[in-house]
Write a protein that holds these residues in place. Structure first.
Motif, PDB file in Angstrom:
ATOM      1  N   LYS B 236       0.829  -1.202   0.000  1.00  0.00           N
ATOM      2  CA  LYS B 236       0.000   0.000   0.000  1.00  0.00           C
ATOM      3  C   LYS B 236       0.868   1.258   0.000  1.00  0.00           C
ATOM      4  CE  LYS B 236      -4.024   2.077   0.645  1.00  0.00           C
ATOM      5  NZ  LYS B 236      -3.544   3.297   0.061  1.00  0.00           N
ATOM      6  N   ALA B 237       1.910   1.224   0.823  1.00  0.00           N
ATOM      7  CA  ALA B 237       2.762   2.410   0.941  1.00  0.00           C
ATOM      8  C   ALA B 237       3.522   2.660  -0.350  1.00  0.00           C
ATOM      9  CB  ALA B 237       3.731   2.226   2.097  1.00  0.00           C
ATOM     10  N   LEU B 238       3.886   1.592  -1.040  1.00  0.00           N
ATOM     11  CA  LEU B 238       4.731   1.757  -2.225  1.00  0.00           C
ATOM     12  C   LEU B 238       3.901   1.969  -3.481  1.00  0.00           C
ATOM     13  CD1 LEU B 238       7.249  -1.092  -1.492  1.00  0.00           C
ATOM     14  CD2 LEU B 238       7.733   1.337  -1.422  1.00  0.00           C
ATOM     15  N   ASP B 239       2.621   1.671  -3.421  1.00  0.00           N
ATOM     16  CA  ASP B 239       1.807   1.692  -4.641  1.00  0.00           C
ATOM     17  C   ASP B 239       1.408   3.117  -5.011  1.00  0.00           C
ATOM     18  OD1 ASP B 239       0.563   0.652  -6.799  1.00  0.00           O
ATOM     19  OD2 ASP B 239      -0.537  -0.872  -5.693  1.00  0.00           O
ATOM     20  N   THR B 240       0.796   3.206  -6.211  1.00  0.00           N
ATOM     21  CA  THR B 240       0.370   4.508  -6.716  1.00  0.00           C
ATOM     22  C   THR B 240      -0.751   5.087  -5.855  1.00  0.00           C
ATOM     23  OG1 THR B 240      -0.696   5.578  -8.569  1.00  0.00           O
ATOM     24  CG2 THR B 240      -1.102   3.258  -8.328  1.00  0.00           C
ATOM     25  N   LYS B 241      -0.850   6.403  -5.890  1.00  0.00           N
ATOM     26  CA  LYS B 241      -1.879   7.052  -5.079  1.00  0.00           C
ATOM     27  C   LYS B 241      -3.199   7.179  -5.840  1.00  0.00           C
ATOM     28  CE  LYS B 241       0.875   7.698  -1.596  1.00  0.00           C
ATOM     29  NZ  LYS B 241       1.512   6.378  -1.814  1.00  0.00           N
ATOM     30  N   ARG B 242      -3.154   6.901  -7.158  1.00  0.00           N
ATOM     31  CA  ARG B 242      -4.385   6.977  -7.949  1.00  0.00           C
ATOM     32  C   ARG B 242      -5.284   5.792  -7.623  1.00  0.00           C
ATOM     33  NH1 ARG B 242      -5.777  11.390 -11.201  1.00  0.00           N
ATOM     34  NH2 ARG B 242      -3.884  12.301 -12.023  1.00  0.00           N
TER      35      ARG B 242
END
Lengths: 360, 502, 383
Positions: B236-242
């Motif tokens: 979650k922390a590393l994934d895209t914010k979209r």
């Protein structure tokens, strides 16, 4: 100045798919005779016209150092920029309405005959509003993929109909005289006012704008010519009896795997229409934001969508209203104002101010 | 907060309530330290504390049973210390013990008792010596774990048979032995308040942008979780914010794949306790590439990649398209086929949409059941699935044979890209509903949303759909098509070039 | 706010799916998949017969329903064709779809008045393919063609479509798709020519027979028929020569049959003193198929030359005769020669088009046939 996010290739592919869809769904046979051989030359005339009308935009780009029209003018004259923004809102809104009206007509007569399409049109508007909330970059990048779909579908149509081209349908050029030809070619060209978008997004585009534009026009003219040639050769006079002549090619063509493929065609055009409406809503809401800078970020888009939906439901319920929307006079006036008058006025305003600065 | 029983008389200490470094420094007397450890680890069978004498001083040993090697401790620490008969020096006693008496490679001293306890839990032996407010920490780990094994889920035709295991150090070794390069760096961070999981950030120095590396570290440090027990916790922390259904964080259990990705300028994250490594950023196109592609001839690699892409498209759209054709676009079907479909369809109970939805739900249920049950029962599940769905449902007129073929096709094609399965499973249902409501028209609206959404997704400055959109000619040579190694060798895929345009 | 809007939209879509799934679409088994349409005149208006796929027939694996036909025929009456088509719903309960319609058969009665009135619905309706074939039922009711018993488990429209296509490929009748008919009507100098279909007895069953061509006048009403030979010549003049057969004789009177492999037609129109002269150049590539010489005797090169000359002169003569026959019989320009003039001489066409029937009657033709014999089935050189 906003960040330059869009490359010329992405931006012009967006313009391309917005333009090419007009050849299939917008050009109406009420004024333009698509059955005669002259129609093959119309795209070339459009190409020449586009190269002439874009000159003010290019000069504007040079003088404003790549700034978009509204921010460049507002730095010199806020009130005048508001006026320009207002005109853009009105004109692009008319274009938006025409796009939706044509889509409505298309869907209700070709895709789902005998049905009212209010639900689907409303969903298209909602989707476009939603997509217009993303930046122009996302839409432009997506259009490079749409471009593949469009190119594929156009090629399939053209190739499948090539065997149906009949020599009887090809007649000498200028059958109805040269004046008539020029008149018709102009009437054809005004269905493609997309190049007017360029001046509004100058600040977003990185890369060689001029070279990209020439390639865009070349590619567009080429594909329009091929489509026109297929229409003339395969359909002949029959095309003038059709509501969407270029679309009718697909019903003549033979494709081995599938019995017919109009529905696949129509769905590809739906994607183009979504891209087109999204772009138009984006332009309108950007202009509204320029007029009212304090407005909430999603309000202009939603507002545009709601008003457009209301209009389109009104238009949808009568065939005369459709013809009013796509009547030649309306199309011509919007084209001239958008493509010629507004860029020229904008250019003059910044040139005048610059001269004033120099004198001072 | 009071720890010692002497003052409180309470036998229990609530360790959870202890803030960090509450225990303070190592105490002067070794026995006191031993008592503290016993109190802290009350009811902990695996913590062993032993008293002894070394020379003229009392010493206390503490270890965590199971995480350490008993023979090594006896040979390296207890035997030499207890057998030491000389006098210990007055000054620098710990240095003397660690250099002269103890035999071990990882020896250090620690002043803070909390940190000493943390090391104890990581498998170190702690030696307290009377009269010194410090302790010796000796690395004598023998952490139990799986031996290096073939990867279970990333099966390859060719290439190495090694897969990651749960032990971070082993995994780091597996990568290091493949990347003999001074520029290959491994930085270790700790995440998780309770678990204090070690996370190794691996990258190739010079191929990674500094800002990107710093952002990865910042995002990992900002993980505010109590426990980090697997790679998904950090995703979650590393994934895209979209908002999107697809992930921009890659996962692999193969060290060779990881090395290749690191060499492309990506950043890998190894997590202690999990046999998977995360790779950022991941592009959409990578879902269709395998390590095998580089070991096969280019034409075959290109062919297989196209097959994977086509399967992905089929697995999402086929049921929706079938429903749409059945309800709206009958003209698409050639006559003979239409006739067969019509004849079979007229024997079924439900409408096409409902039929498609029901059978997909059944398929998902059977799949989930087959995934979770023990292997011995798995066969029973598949037999029930095959019989019930395959035969009885058709005979009973619940569904028809064409629909069954469609579902079978989608089921098989969706297994081609296991990484995309989550998105595929949900999108499939969505497109059935859309196709049943508004035909191709609706499906294309869905496609437009999907594509625009995908092209808006961005992570660490890289767009998800690159190098297709934004298009990059030089990088496009290794996407769906793969050129020969000689041609690629000149222009190796570099993630930092993805955004750049010629 | 955006979240709420999205959620609301999603709920609406999902609900509308489950509550009104088939609002726009039709279940495939509820469709009336029309294969062919036949239009007859009746007292009040039209009688329309359709042939549709039999949806209710079960899969062939199920042996209990073997006796059922593959297609069913229904008729409906109405003041207009569209109304009659609509009324068939009352008999079948299915929704009509014209997407797979293959042929439109018009009876002679219908063709005696303007056929564009009948065909308008098919031009306007999007679901009808413009490549649907159109033909005329001769000496028989159009509906009877579709109802004819030509064998079990056969779609009659499909058979008729195949026959019409094949006879167009063999250059016996012209290809007459709906789009061709419409284009001819829109061309003010041209007249429609449609192939005719009749029924012939074949034991207990019947067969279709496509041979003649019905010629229409400028009001799109049927005028007269062209016989078989004239039809073939007409197709050659029209420029639609693809394949076909030719029979000729050698100097001893032995018959030889040739297959036309390919053909090319070129037109040139000149106007002299207000009279149009057409030069039609036809190039035919032929293979020898059969030769009734003595005992499989081989063919000399001279004989090949004789064949060539015979075919050329014979075809030229026949084509010229057919042209004259068309001219003399009211001179309806079914050959699109007005269009050929336009392609060559725009100005003359503009002057002549208003009185084209007369000008066409006065026009002359000069047919020039060139035959290339490609293969004769053996070595062509003999000592």
């Amino acid at each position: 100045m906003t960040e330059k996010k869009v490359t010329t290739f992405q931006f012009y592919s967006l313009l391309y798919i917005c333009s090419v869809v007009a050849a299939f769904m917008f050009v109406s046979t009420t004024v333009i005779d698509l059955g005669t051989t002259d129609a093959i030359l119309f795209p070339s005339v459009f190409g020449v016209l586009s190269l002439i009308t874009i000159i003010p935009t290019f000069i504007f780009n040079k003088k404003s150092n790549g700034e978009s029209v509204l921010s460049a003018i507002s730095k010199r004259n806020k009130i005048f920029s508001d006026v320009v923004a207002f005109f853009y809102i009105v004109l692009v809104f008319i274009l938006l309405l025409r796009t939706l009206a044509r889509l409505d007509l298309f869907v209700s007569s070709e895709v789902f005959p005998e049905n009212t399409m209010t639900f689907l049109i409303v969903s298209i508007v909602i989707v476009s509003v939603f997509l217009s909330l993303l930046d122009i970059g996302a839409l432009s990048r997506a259009s490079t993929i749409f471009l593949i779909m469009v190119t594929l579908s156009v090629s399939v149509v053209v190739f499948s109909a090539f065997s149906n081209i009949e020599s009887v349908n090809i007649v000498p050029f200028f059958m109805n005289g040269e004046t008539e030809f020029v008149k018709q070619a102009f009437s054809y060209s005004v269905f493609f006012p997309e190049s007017a978008c360029l001046i509004l997004f100058l600040s977003n585009i990185k890369g060689n704008i001029k070279k990209g534009y020439y390639l865009y026009i070349l590619f567009l003219v080429l594909s329009l010519t091929i489509v026109a040639f297929t229409v003339v050769g395969a359909l002949g006079e029959f095309s003038n009896t059709q509501l969407f002549p270029a679309f009718a090619i697909s019903s003549v063509g033979e494709f081995r795997v599938l019995e017919r493929f109009e529905s696949i065609q129509s769905s590809v055009w739906t994607v183009c229409i979504i891209a087109k409406t999204t772009l138009q809503i984006m332009i309108i809401s950007n202009c509204i934001r320029h007029l009212f800078p304090k407005i909430k970020w999603w309000t202009p888009n939603a507002l545009t969508g709601i008003i457009a939906t209301a209009f389109i439901i009104y238009i949808s319920n009568g065939v005369t209203r459709f013809s009013f929307m796509s009547s030649q006079i309306w199309v011509t006036v919007t084209y001239i104002l958008l493509v010629v008058v507004l860029p020229v006025i904008s250019l003059l305003s910044i040139l005048k101010k610059k001269r004033g600065e120099k004198l001072a | 907060m009071v720890i010692f029983m002497k003052e409180n008389n309470s036998p229990f200490i609530n360790v959870d309530d202890l803030p960090k470094s509450e225990l303070g420094n190592v105490k002067f007397y070794a026995e006191d330290n031993g008592k503290i450890i016993k109190e802290v680890f009350l009811n902990c069978f695996d913590i062993v504390v032993k008293n002894g004498v070394c020379g003229d001083r009392r010493v206390v040993f503490a270890k965590c049973d199971g995480l350490t090697s008993s023979e090594k401790i006896i040979e390296g620490i207890t035997k030499p210390m207890l057998h030491f008969s000389g006098d210990l020096p007055k000054k620098d006693v710990l240095q003397f013990i660690s250099s002269e008496i103890i035999c071990g490679t990882e020896v250090k001293t620690e002043k803070n008792l909390d940190l000493a306890i943390e090391n104890l839990l990581r498998g170190c032996v702690i030696v307290f010596v009377d009269g010194v407010e410090e302790c010796i920490v000796v690395g004598m780990q023998n952490i139990p774990g799986r031996s290096i094994d073939e990867p279970n889920y990333e099966v390859q035709e060719n290439g190495s048979r090694e897969g990651f295991v749960e032990i971070l150090k082993t995994n780091m070794t597996l990568v290091r032995k493949r990347l003999v390069n001074v520029n290959f760096k491994i930085e270790v961070l700790e995440v998780g308040v309770s678990t204090k999981t070690k996370v190794a950030v691996c990258y190739m120095n010079g191929k990674v942008k500094k800002e990107v590396l710093q952002e990865v570290k910042d995002r990992l440090n900002s993980v505010n979780m109590d426990t980090v027990l697997g790679e998904t916790y950090l995703r979650k922390a590393l994934d895209t914010k979209r908002r999107t259904m697809f992930t921009m964080v890659g996962k692999t259990e193969r060290p060779d794949t990881l090395c290749a990705k690191i060499n492309e300028g990506k950043i890998a994250i190894l997590i202690d306790g999990t046999p998977y490594a995360l790779i950022v950023p991941r592009l959409f196109i990578e879902n269709f590439q395998t390590f095998d592609d580089y070991l096969n001839r280019p034409y075959y690699a290109t062919f297989m990649r196209s097959i994977r892409l086509i399967s992905f498209i089929i697995s999402i759209f086929l049921p929706g398209i079938f429903v749409a054709i059945g309800l709206f676009h009958q003209e698409l079907l050639p006559e003979k086929m239409l006739y067969n479909v019509v004849v079979m369809e007229s024997n079924t109970l439900f409408t096409l949409t409902v039929e498609a939805l029901i059978i997909h739900f059944i398929y998902e249920i059977v799949r989930e059941a087959g995934l979770r049950v023990p292997k011995s029962i798995g066969h029973a599940v598949s037999i029930v699935g095959a019989l019930v769905i395959g035969d009885a449902a058709v005979t009973a007129g619940l569904i028809d044979a064409p629909m069954l073929i469609v579902v079978a096709m989608t089921a098989i094609t969706s297994l081609v890209e296991t990484d995309l399965y989550h998105a595929i499973a949900v999108l499939r249902i969505v497109f059935i509903i859309i196709g049943g409501t508004s035909g191709f028209f609706g499906i294309m609206v869905g496609v437009a949303i999907l594509i625009v959404n995908l092209s808006s997704v961005e992570n660490f400055g890289v767009y998800f759909l690159s190098p297709l959109a934004p298009y990059n000619k030089s990088l496009f040579r290794d996407t769906i098509s793969r050129l020969s190694m000689e041609k690629l060798g000149k222009n190796i895929f570099d993630i930092n070039k993805v955004g750049e345009q010629k | 706010m955006l979240k709420k809007i999205t959620l609301l939209f999603f709920i609406v879509v999902t609900l509308s799916c489950f509550c009104s799934c088939e609002r726009y679409g039709t279940e495939i088994e509820d469709m009336m998949i029309i294969q062919g349409i036949a239009v007859d005149k009746d007292k009040e208006g039209y009688e329309v017969t359709i042939e549709m796929l039999n949806n209710k027939q079960s899969a062939s694996a199920d042996s209990s329903n073997v006796g059922e036909e593959m297609t069913l025929c229904y008729s409906g009456n109405g003041e207009t064709v569209a109304e009659a088509l609509r009324l068939i719903i009352n008999k079948t309960g299915n929704v009509p779809t014209y997407t797979h319609n293959k042929v439109i058969i018009l009876s002679e009665d219908v063709a005696k008045s303007d056929i564009t009135k009948v065909l308008d619905i098919f031009e306007r309706d999007y679901t009808t393919q413009p490549i649907t074939l159109v033909c005329i039922a001769k000496d028989v009711k159009a509906g009877d063609v579709l109802k004819a018993n030509i064998g079990k488990d056969i779609s009659k429209s499909e058979v008729l479509e195949k026959i019409l296509n094949q006879s167009a490929i063999s250059s016996i009748t012209p290809e007459t798709r709906l789009i061709d008919v419409i284009n001819t009507v829109l061309d003010e100098t041209a007249c429609i020519a449609l192939p005719t279909v009749t029924l012939q007895k074949n034991g207990e069953t019947k067969t279709f027979f496509v041979e003649n061509i019905a010629v229409f006048n400028y009001n799109n009403e049927i005028s007269y028929y062209l016989g078989r030979e004239s039809s073939e010549n007409f197709v050659k003049l029209l420029g639609e020569l693809k394949n076909g057969t030719l029979v000729t004789e050698d100097e001893k009177g032995a018959k030889a049959t040739f297959i036309i492999v390919d053909g090319k037609t070129r037109y040139k129109a000149e106007v002299n003193n207000g009279i149009v002269n057409y030069n039609v150049k036809i190039k035919m590539y032929c293979d020898l198929n059969a030769y009734e010489g003595d005992r499989f005797q081989s063919i000399e090169n001279e004989t090949v030359d004789i064949f060539k000359k015979n075919i050329e002169s014979d075809t030229e003569r026949r084509l010229q005769n057919t042209y004259k026959a068309i001219q003399e019989n009211n001179s309806f320009d079914i050959l699109h020669f007005g269009r050929r003039l336009l392609q060559n001489d725009k100005n003359s066409y503009n002057q002549m088009k208003n009185d084209w029937q007369n000008n066409f009657k006065k026009s002359n033709i000069n047919v020039n046939v060139e035959v290339v014999i490609r293969r004769i089935g053996e070595e062509s050189y003999h000592e």
